[in-house]
Design a protein around this motif. Structure first.
Motif, PDB file in Angstrom:
ATOM      1  N   UNK A 362      -9.361 -38.335  23.561  1.00 43.41           N
ATOM      2  CA  UNK A 362      -8.995 -39.545  22.820  1.00 43.41           C
ATOM      3  C   UNK A 362      -8.806 -39.253  21.330  1.00 43.41           C
ATOM      4  N   UNK A 363      -9.724 -38.497  20.753  1.00 45.16           N
ATOM      5  CA  UNK A 363      -9.694 -38.254  19.311  1.00 45.16           C
ATOM      6  C   UNK A 363      -8.471 -37.448  18.882  1.00 45.16           C
ATOM      7  N   UNK A 364      -8.026 -36.544  19.737  1.00 44.31           N
ATOM      8  CA  UNK A 364      -6.922 -35.648  19.355  1.00 44.31           C
ATOM      9  C   UNK A 364      -5.637 -35.966  20.120  1.00 44.31           C
ATOM     10  N   UNK A 365      -5.503 -37.191  20.639  1.00 42.45           N
ATOM     11  CA  UNK A 365      -4.343 -37.491  21.483  1.00 42.45           C
ATOM     12  C   UNK A 365      -3.021 -37.366  20.720  1.00 42.45           C
ATOM     13  N   UNK A 366      -3.002 -37.769  19.446  1.00 46.44           N
ATOM     14  CA  UNK A 366      -1.769 -37.667  18.667  1.00 46.44           C
ATOM     15  C   UNK A 366      -1.415 -36.208  18.389  1.00 46.44           C
ATOM     16  N   UNK A 367      -2.429 -35.397  18.065  1.00 39.78           N
ATOM     17  CA  UNK A 367      -2.189 -33.976  17.791  1.00 39.78           C
ATOM     18  C   UNK A 367      -1.727 -33.251  19.056  1.00 39.78           C
ATOM     19  N   UNK A 368      -2.332 -33.594  20.194  1.00 40.91           N
ATOM     20  CA  UNK A 368      -1.922 -32.980  21.463  1.00 40.91           C
ATOM     21  C   UNK A 368      -0.487 -33.380  21.813  1.00 40.91           C
ATOM     22  N   UNK A 369      -0.161 -34.656  21.591  1.00 41.07           N
ATOM     23  CA  UNK A 369       1.194 -35.129  21.861  1.00 41.07           C
ATOM     24  C   UNK A 369       2.208 -34.384  20.989  1.00 41.07           C
ATOM     25  N   UNK A 370       1.829 -34.132  19.741  1.00 43.94           N
ATOM     26  CA  UNK A 370       2.714 -33.413  18.824  1.00 43.94           C
ATOM     27  C   UNK A 370       2.999 -32.000  19.336  1.00 43.94           C
ATOM     28  N   UNK A 371       1.951 -31.302  19.780  1.00 46.89           N
ATOM     29  CA  UNK A 371       2.125 -29.949  20.315  1.00 46.89           C
ATOM     30  C   UNK A 371       2.956 -29.981  21.596  1.00 46.89           C
ATOM     31  N   UNK A 372       2.667 -30.935  22.457  1.00 53.92           N
ATOM     32  CA  UNK A 372       3.376 -31.062  23.724  1.00 53.92           C
ATOM     33  C   UNK A 372       4.875 -31.258  23.500  1.00 53.92           C
ATOM     34  N   UNK A 373       5.220 -32.158  22.567  1.00 53.72           N
ATOM     35  CA  UNK A 373       6.629 -32.444  22.270  1.00 53.72           C
ATOM     36  C   UNK A 373       7.327 -31.218  21.689  1.00 53.72           C
ATOM     37  N   UNK A 374       6.607 -30.472  20.859  1.00 52.98           N
ATOM     38  CA  UNK A 374       7.202 -29.288  20.238  1.00 52.98           C
ATOM     39  C   UNK A 374       7.490 -28.214  21.286  1.00 52.98           C
ATOM     40  N   UNK A 375       6.555 -27.998  22.192  1.00 56.69           N
ATOM     41  CA  UNK A 375       6.752 -27.010  23.251  1.00 56.69           C
ATOM     42  C   UNK A 375       7.908 -27.406  24.178  1.00 56.69           C
ATOM     43  N   UNK A 376       8.038 -28.700  24.448  1.00 56.27           N
ATOM     44  CA  UNK A 376       9.149 -29.177  25.271  1.00 56.27           C
ATOM     45  C   UNK A 376      10.482 -28.948  24.571  1.00 56.27           C
ATOM     46  N   UNK A 377      10.493 -29.176  23.262  1.00 55.89           N
ATOM     47  CA  UNK A 377      11.716 -28.973  22.484  1.00 55.89           C
ATOM     48  C   UNK A 377      12.163 -27.514  22.557  1.00 55.89           C
TER      49      UNK A 377
END
Length: 502
Positions: A362-377
């Protein structure tokens, strides 16, 4: 004295109101389903006419077009139904002879003629003015306590107030409700509330000015009857309770008491209702969405925790009162619980590593989403993640997730006493994560083994792999090793700082 201009405007307002009622009844008579009473069918003109046309003509395609036609933006509801009626008739031959058709047309013409006559102001007032006895303008409505109560409603006009209590007379401009012992009489209240330039029909009656009614008739006796009937809506000092009303015996001395009659303040309920509606305004919805996404909004978010709703009536909410109808038969109840000035501190003694990573999700959901989106890109564009600039970007994003993890660790040590991890549910490696400066025998032995940081790094790597879109990104042990390596560097730095400060 009411000006001639105001009198004429109020008279025009009555005409407009009656025309709207007439048109609504007219539209309903055309649109509604047919009704059969004592073998006689009425209403539902267009549905019945459609059936007749289908029987008398073979213009099937034209009939379907009329049947499926939708109202245009330029049409009002009545115009659409009238267009449908005349269009259906136009599909029949002018010389068509049919008994059912003739009876339907005669019934409709008679209905329209009678409807027009009934809604001429003079005729309408002749019938409806006497019904004002069922109406009362009130702040406190008896039927809001019980919908079948026939007790008197009260218009609160007291000037005394106490700002320590939320009462009706504290409202700057309270909305006055319209209560009725008979809901069928409510149209009279609508007429009495028609206003122009801040003056209503009711105000004219109170000032004994009847000039507005002169637009409808020259007969003074007829006007006098209207006025006498309409005045009953406010000119009555007779108040009564009812067996369905609530009553409270309030002792004031030995063998003596006041009998109190609690009534719901509809005006106060309406003020709270209007305030609560702000919660659903577009600006508030957008502001809450921004807050949810941790983004800035210039609009202050309004929130009402622990609300409750009180249902007052069944389907016809105006049976209780007009304002109750506007509220949909519901009164919103706000929590009157006093604020809690001291919150219970979060305890980490029951925490284990599983709960720690659950909190981190929960605490790092935004940071994890950021990494996830970058790897997908990178994957979508077939770009290598080992190129120095991209590898550095990935490192920064993993560091951001690590820092969220360490923030939670540091927070624990601000709310717990020293050596608290000894009594916790955490395994020894995680005890040292929270308190790396421990020098007891067990902690010293674990440090000498030199494996505890690697245990945590691998756990973190496995957790991070699960948080990312493993299916699309096709993550495996290579990525886990990368996350563990990146996290290990941050962990060493964090532990060194903690040991010095501890």
């Amino acid at each position: 004295m009411i000006s001639k201009h105001t009198s004429k405007a109020l008279a025009k307002g009555i005409e407009v109101y009656l025309a709207m009622r007439r048109d609504k009844k007219h539209e309903e008579y055309l649109k509604s389903k047919p009704q059969k009473k004592k073998g006689v069918v009425s209403k539902g003109i267009n549905i019945r006419l459609l059936s007749i046309v289908k029987r008398l003509t073979d213009k099937n395609e034209a009939v379907k077009l009329v049947e499926k036609a939708k109202k245009t933006k330029e049409q009002n509801a009545l115009a659409f139904q009238l267009h449908k009626y005349h269009h259906l008739l136009a599909l029949l031959d002018s010389d068509a002879v049919d008994l059912e058709l003739s009876e339907l047309k005669a019934e409709y013409l008679q209905f329209v003629s009678e409807l027009e006559m009934l809604h001429k102001p003079a005729n309408w007032l002749d019938e409806w003015a006497i019904k004002a006895k069922d109406i009362s303008f009130a702040t406190h409505v008896a039927k809001l306590t019980h919908s079948s109560s026939k007790g008197s409603s009260i218009l609160e006009s007291s000037l005394s107030s106490n700002k320590r209590y939320l009462t009706t007379n504290l409202l700057h401009a309270p909305e006055i409700d319209t209560a009725s012992s008979n809901a069928a009489s409510l149209p009279v209240a609508d007429v009495l509330k028609i206003e122009h330039d801040g003056l209503s029909v009711l105000d004219c009656l109170k000032e004994e000015d009847v000039s507005l009614f002169e637009s409808f008739t020259d007969d003074e006796n007829q006007i006098a009857k209207w006025v006498q009937g309409l005045k009953q809506a406010y000119d009555s000092d007779v108040k009564q309770s009812y067996f369905l009303a609530k009553q409270v015996f309030f002792p004031i001395s030995d063998q003596d008491y006041h009998l109190l009659l609690p009534l719901t303040s509809s005006s106060l309920a309406q003020a709270l209702h209007n305030e609560h509606k702000r919660f659903f305004e577009d600006e508030q919805v957008k502001a809450r969405e921004q807050r949810k996404n941790n983004k800035f909004s210039a609009t202050l978010v309004v929130n009402y925790p622990n609300k409750a709703k009180l249902n007052i009536t069944g389907s016809n909410h105006s049976n209780a009162s007009s304002l109750n109808g506007k509220r949909g038969g519901k009164i919103t109840l706000f929590s009157s619980q006093p604020p809690s000035w001291q919150s219970k501190g979060k305890s980490y003694r029951e925490l284990d590593s599983k709960a720690l990573y659950k909190a981190l999700s929960f605490l790092a959901k935004n940071e994890v989403r950021d990494l996830n989106n970058y790897l997908k890109l990178l994957k979508n564009k077939a770009l290598s993640d080992s190129q120095p600039i991209r590898a550095a970007a990935i490192t920064r994003k993993v560091q951001a997730i690590s820092h969220a993890f360490f923030d939670e660790v540091m927070l624990a040590n601000t709310v717990e006493q020293t050596n608290w991890t000894k009594a916790s549910q955490l395994t020894l490696p995680y005890q040292l994560l929270f308190e790396p400066y421990r020098d007891d025998e067990q902690a010293t032995a674990e440090k000498l083994a030199g494996k505890w940081q690697a245990v945590i790094s691998k756990d973190f790597a496995r957790w991070l792999n699960k948080q990312l879109d493993k299916k699309q990104l096709k993550l495996g042990t290579i990525h886990e090793e990368l996350w563990a390596k990146l996290f290990s560097h941050e962990l060493c730095r964090f532990i060194a700082i903690q040991e010095v400060s501890g």
